[in-house]
Design an enzyme around this catalytic site. Sequence first.
Site, short mmCIF file in Angstrom:
data_model
loop_
_atom_site.label_atom_id
_atom_site.label_comp_id
_atom_site.label_asym_id
_atom_site.label_seq_id
_atom_site.Cartn_x
_atom_site.Cartn_y
_atom_site.Cartn_z
N ARG A 98 0.82 -1.22 0.00
CA ARG A 98 0.00 0.00 0.00
C ARG A 98 0.86 1.27 0.00
O ARG A 98 0.49 2.28 -0.61
CB ARG A 98 -0.91 -0.03 1.23
CG ARG A 98 -1.93 1.10 1.27
CD ARG A 98 -2.96 0.86 2.37
NE ARG A 98 -3.99 1.87 2.40
CZ ARG A 98 -4.26 2.62 3.48
NH1 ARG A 98 -3.58 2.45 4.60
NH2 ARG A 98 -5.22 3.51 3.42
N HIS A 105 0.34 4.48 -2.38
CA HIS A 105 0.10 5.84 -1.85
C HIS A 105 1.23 6.79 -2.21
O HIS A 105 1.01 8.00 -2.33
CB HIS A 105 -0.13 5.78 -0.34
CG HIS A 105 -1.51 5.33 0.02
ND1 HIS A 105 -2.16 5.70 1.17
CD2 HIS A 105 -2.38 4.52 -0.64
CE1 HIS A 105 -3.37 5.15 1.20
NE2 HIS A 105 -3.52 4.41 0.12
N ASN A 127 -3.73 8.22 5.22
CA ASN A 127 -2.47 7.61 5.66
C ASN A 127 -2.36 7.48 7.18
O ASN A 127 -1.58 6.65 7.67
CB ASN A 127 -1.29 8.44 5.15
CG ASN A 127 -1.16 8.39 3.64
OD1 ASN A 127 -1.53 7.38 3.02
ND2 ASN A 127 -0.65 9.44 3.05
N HIS A 184 -6.24 -5.95 -2.08
CA HIS A 184 -7.04 -6.04 -0.86
C HIS A 184 -7.26 -7.49 -0.42
O HIS A 184 -8.06 -7.75 0.48
CB HIS A 184 -8.38 -5.31 -1.03
CG HIS A 184 -8.24 -3.81 -1.04
ND1 HIS A 184 -9.27 -2.95 -1.23
CD2 HIS A 184 -7.14 -3.03 -0.86
CE1 HIS A 184 -8.84 -1.69 -1.18
NE2 HIS A 184 -7.55 -1.72 -0.96
#
Length: 362
Positions: free
Chosen positions: A69, A73, A102, A200
């Site tokens: 992730r 990001h 975040n 996910h």
Amino acid sequence: MAATARQARRPAAGVALLAFALCLLPAVARAQLRVGFYDTTCPNAEALVRQAVAAAFAKDAGVAAGLIRLHFHDCFVRGCDGSVLLTVNPGGGQTERDAAPNKPSLRGFEVIDAAKAAVERSCPRTVSCADIVAFAARDSISLTGSVSYQVPAGRRDGRVSNKSETVDLPPPSSTAKNLTDLFAAKNLSVEDMVVLSGAHTVGRSFCNSFVGRVWNQTATPPAAIVDAGLSASYAALLRALCPANTTQETPITTAMDPGTPNVLDNNYYKLLPRGMGLFFSDNQLRVDPRMAALVGSFAANETLWKEKFAAAMVKMGRTQVQTGACGEVRLNCSVVNPASSSSSIELASSTPAVDEDGVATS
Ligand code: HEM
Ligand SMILES: *[C@@H]1O[C@H](CO)[C@@H](O)[C@H](O)[C@H]1NC(C)=O
Ligand SMILES: *[C@@H]1O[C@H](CO)[C@@H](O)[C@H](O)[C@H]1NC(C)=O
Ligand SMILES: *[C@@H]1O[C@H](CO)[C@@H](O)[C@H](O)[C@H]1NC(C)=O
Ligand SMILES: *[C@@H]1O[C@H](CO)[C@@H](O)[C@H](O)[C@H]1NC(C)=O
Ligand SMILES: *[C@@H]1O[C@H](CO)[C@@H](O)[C@H](O)[C@H]1NC(C)=O
Ligand SMILES: *[C@@H]1O[C@H](CO)[C@@H](O)[C@H](O)[C@H]1NC(C)=O
Ligand SMILES: *[C@@H]1O[C@H](CO)[C@@H](O)[C@H](O)[C@H]1NC(C)=O
């Protein structure tokens, strides 16, 4: 100092300055990323990152999800430039790390710091934080999914991290159109989006990202609800887990793929039609017919998804990268190099610059 020895072979400062100026010309600055970028300047860079990730994974398998992730990001805000790692914005104001998408959920920073410390010991001022993030995501995918791919490298680190720019990240309340638009803004297709969403299948979420699907928090007292597309029994489990007064600070989490939270498989796509997509945004992938067809094909063929996932990670990893003389090689991933330091210019010449050709792997 090892850096000095290498410096002797560098072009003169004037050439570096020219390269720095050329960085401002878009056509020239678009040097390509390249597999094996550190083969001569830091041959063990990728092995050192892999060791740092493996050591952290052995202690807490969840960091793999965090690192996957982290790369996403990073890339979606100002491109893959390590801006997500900064704790201070030289221009003032809060950083990406302070933003709701975040904080507190993003994790794995200490793994990046450990990897950076290892590569700095081995080859000072050579390997960018943005590349370390890309390598660490790849290694996390390898550890959880036995999927391997090569990472084109040569990203340079940015000097800005701005909290308000995290609006580029899709929130869990996104509609299918929102998802399409936000990925298109990064030149990623609907298929890329559906493929990447399969991430996910690992990791966890804090209650706040889905509580509104099982509790109506605006009703007094809060009322139990079951959002469209959510299975009633799964909703009951989530409601029992997450209090109705859940906020961003509520420290409760749940696995997004409850069966195998540390295995990168195609289970995400199998859960969606069962009403077990955790976020409103996840469920949107079966509401939109074109997305639903892709979901069906990835649920039916894990090999197909894994191949596409690796290729899409490489593609995402090319988003708005700075290369050649642009940006800097940060010495400490949490902070930009001191303005007084000569490193921005000096380092510009320490890495292969604009004449490098990319070797695409996708
Ligand atoms: C399609 C749009 C996406 C949305 C709306 C979305 C949203 C979210 C949210 C809300 C969380 C949980 C945050 C929390 O704890 O509250 C999460 C976790 C996660 N996301 Fe996404 N995401 C998206 C795409 C992606 C992509 C493209 C990747 C990577 C390729 C990714 C990888 C992950 C991972 C691995 C986790 C678990 C993190 C951990 O366990 O620390 N997501 N996502
Ligand atoms: C952060 O970005 C916003 C929106 O683009 C801008 O208005 C603001 O000035 C930026 N802040 C800093 C410190 O650069
Ligand atoms: C999602 O789409 C709605 C409706 O078009 C729009 O109002 C909203 O700003 C979008 N949200 C994001 C995050 O793009
Ligand atoms: C998307 O592609 C266009 C055209 O090549 C380019 O101008 C733009 O900078 C790209 N955007 C991103 C986020 O990579
Ligand atoms: C939540 O409750 C409020 C107040 O009773 C109501 O107006 C609203 O429609 C409810 N929302 C949902 C999604 O049930
Ligand atoms: C949230 O509700 C629980 C009971 O479900 C209560 O124990 C707790 O104090 C509440 N927390 C806040 C911050 O209001
Ligand atoms: C699954 O996808 C792989 C990779 O594209 C392909 O080679 C294979 O034939 C597919 N399997 C089935 C049963 O369609
Ligand atoms: C990096 O910078 C942060 C923030 O200034 C500091 O706390 C940390 O000790 C530094 N790390 C190293 C390895 O110097």
